[in-house]
Design an enzyme around this catalytic site. Structure first.
Site, PDB file in Angstrom:
ATOM      1  N   ASP A   1       7.990 -12.729  -6.746  1.00 48.53           N
ATOM      2  CA  ASP A   1       7.229 -12.346  -5.572  1.00 48.53           C
ATOM      3  C   ASP A   1       8.261 -12.059  -4.485  1.00 48.53           C
ATOM      4  OD1 ASP A   1       5.084 -12.082  -3.672  1.00 48.53           O
ATOM      5  OD2 ASP A   1       5.440 -14.151  -3.057  1.00 48.53           O
TER       6      ASP A   1
ATOM      7  N   ASP B   1       7.627 -12.178  -0.394  1.00 49.19           N
ATOM      8  CA  ASP B   1       7.537 -12.997   0.816  1.00 49.19           C
ATOM      9  C   ASP B   1       7.509 -14.484   0.484  1.00 49.19           C
ATOM     10  OD1 ASP B   1       7.447 -10.805   2.598  1.00 49.19           O
ATOM     11  OD2 ASP B   1       5.351 -10.478   2.087  1.00 49.19           O
TER      12      ASP B   1
ATOM     13  N   GLU C   1       7.789 -15.021   6.090  1.00 47.63           N
ATOM     14  CA  GLU C   1       6.567 -15.174   6.875  1.00 47.63           C
ATOM     15  C   GLU C   1       6.868 -15.699   8.285  1.00 47.63           C
ATOM     16  OE1 GLU C   1       3.999 -13.842   6.011  1.00 47.63           O
ATOM     17  OE2 GLU C   1       3.740 -13.926   3.841  1.00 47.63           O
TER      18      GLU C   1
ATOM     19  N   GLY D   1      -0.993  -7.321   4.549  1.00 42.79           N
ATOM     20  CA  GLY D   1      -0.855  -7.205   5.993  1.00 42.79           C
ATOM     21  C   GLY D   1      -1.999  -6.462   6.650  1.00 42.79           C
ATOM     22  N   LYS D   2      -2.437  -5.360   6.039  1.00 49.52           N
ATOM     23  CA  LYS D   2      -3.566  -4.623   6.602  1.00 49.52           C
ATOM     24  C   LYS D   2      -4.808  -5.504   6.633  1.00 49.52           C
ATOM     25  CE  LYS D   2      -2.150  -0.001   4.961  1.00 49.52           C
ATOM     26  NZ  LYS D   2      -1.180  -0.373   3.909  1.00 49.52           N
ATOM     27  N   GLU D   3      -4.975  -6.280   5.566  1.00 52.44           N
ATOM     28  CA  GLU D   3      -6.145  -7.152   5.499  1.00 52.44           C
ATOM     29  C   GLU D   3      -6.091  -8.242   6.561  1.00 52.44           C
ATOM     30  OE1 GLU D   3      -5.763  -4.956   1.747  1.00 52.44           O
ATOM     31  OE2 GLU D   3      -4.343  -6.035   3.015  1.00 52.44           O
ATOM     32  N   ARG D   4      -4.903  -8.772   6.845  1.00 52.21           N
ATOM     33  CA  ARG D   4      -4.773  -9.770   7.909  1.00 52.21           C
ATOM     34  C   ARG D   4      -5.115  -9.160   9.259  1.00 52.21           C
ATOM     35  NH1 ARG D   4       1.027 -12.190   5.817  1.00 52.21           N
ATOM     36  NH2 ARG D   4       0.265 -12.672   3.722  1.00 52.21           N
TER      37      ARG D   4
ATOM     38  N   HIS E   1      -0.287  -1.134  11.067  1.00 52.02           N
ATOM     39  CA  HIS E   1       0.532  -1.658   9.980  1.00 52.02           C
ATOM     40  C   HIS E   1       1.849  -0.904   9.874  1.00 52.02           C
ATOM     41  CE1 HIS E   1       1.606  -2.692   5.740  1.00 52.02           C
ATOM     42  NE2 HIS E   1       1.227  -3.865   6.169  1.00 52.02           N
ATOM     43  N   LYS E   2       1.824   0.400  10.109  1.00 52.71           N
ATOM     44  CA  LYS E   2       3.059   1.185  10.106  1.00 52.71           C
ATOM     45  C   LYS E   2       4.006   0.688  11.194  1.00 52.71           C
ATOM     46  CE  LYS E   2       4.740   5.959  10.327  1.00 52.71           C
ATOM     47  NZ  LYS E   2       4.340   7.395  10.474  1.00 52.71           N
TER      48      LYS E   2
ATOM     49  N   THR F   1       2.333  -7.414  -3.054  1.00 49.77           N
ATOM     50  CA  THR F   1       1.390  -6.488  -2.440  1.00 49.77           C
ATOM     51  C   THR F   1       1.750  -6.203  -0.986  1.00 49.77           C
ATOM     52  OG1 THR F   1      -0.097  -8.401  -2.224  1.00 49.77           O
ATOM     53  CG2 THR F   1      -0.575  -6.842  -3.969  1.00 49.77           C
TER      54      THR F   1
END
Length: 262
Positions: free
Chosen positions: A8, A10, A17, A52-55, A85-86, A126
């Site tokens: 993985d 992160d 994080e 990240g987008k989901e957070r 996110h970008k 992801t």
């Protein structure tokens, strides 16, 4: 086929994080004029959301949308989240370049052991691919990073704890699950790898130490090096690992996994 070591990103390759993602999120919120700043305590909950987008999307309560004058149309919100996110990824990669996220103990060492033994190397995450590649190069060096297969970003429909990213990696590499060992740091990651049939070593990170790691082949504080020896937290296979995890330990895990009834 040679075994493959799959990481993985992160929390595994580096403590990204606390020192990377959290400040990058907050820098982005400030940049776009969003009245949000996540504390470490709040982020400890948000980090349980895969992606990240989901957070970011989890912020879009009716109350915040109204207070911050954000779009209410779902498509416009999706476009806005993609822009946020970008920007966040740019802040994050800048922090990697600044060297504020040192590699986790033992990562470079175990990668060199695996490479010398002819093992395959991969990352399955992801997180955004550009972020993953930046962390990987920082952790193991650009030359060694070129030897890795990287599976990252939105290449699968469902984020961890769904097994999609690991199943995708297995398909792309042409691997049987019995020929790969995963290194994860979170319960979500462990659930994903186990659901894909993969033996998994967990090195807990700053946000995951209290999570449930039942099913892991080995749980430690880190892989271990001179500066920070590993401390074993759970050893259900009775491996007797010392203050460093070596490739021989991972080989034993694979052997034990193959011997176990299915």
């Amino acid at each position: 086929m040679a075994p493959t070591l799959v990481f993985d990103c992160d929390g595994v390759l580096a403590d990204t994080e606390r020192f990377g993602h959290l400040p990058a999120f907050n820098e982005t919120f400030a940049e776009v004029g969003l009245p949000v700043q996540w504390s470490e305590q709040e982020y400890a909950e948000r980090v349980k959301i895969g992606g990240g987008k989901e957070r970011m999307a989890s912020l879009l309560t009716p109350e915040l949308v109204t207070a911050a004058h954000l779009p209410t149309d779902a498509a416009e919100q999706q476009t806005m989240i993609a822009d946020w996110h970008k920007r966040k990824t740019a802040h994050y990669t800048a922090r990697i370049g600044a060297g504020v996220m040192p590699p986790r103990p033992g990562i470079a060492r175990i990668v060199e052991e695996a490479a010398a033994a002819g093992w395959g190397l991969a990352v399955a995450s992801t997180s955004a691919e550009v972020s993953v590649r930046a962390v990987l190069e920082h952790a193991v060096g650009a030359a060694r990073a070129a030897d890795f297969a990287v599976f990252a970003g939105d290449v699968v429909p469902h984020k961890k704890p769904a097994p999609d990213i690991y199943l995708h990696a297995l398909r792309e590499l042409g691997l049987d699950p019995a020929d790969a060992v995963v290194v994860e740091d979170s319960e979500n990651g462990l659930r994903a790898s186990l659901a894909a049939g993969l033996a998994t070593v967990v090195t807990v990170s700053s946000y995951t130490a209290e999570e449930n790691f039942d099913g892991a082949a080995l749980v430690l504080t880190c892989l271990g090096d001179d500066a920070e020896p590993a401390r074993v937290l759970a050893d259900p296979l009775g491996l007797g690992v010392g203050d460093r995890v070596h490739l021989t330990d991972l080989s034993t895990i694979l052997d034990r996994t193959r011997e176990a009834p299915r």
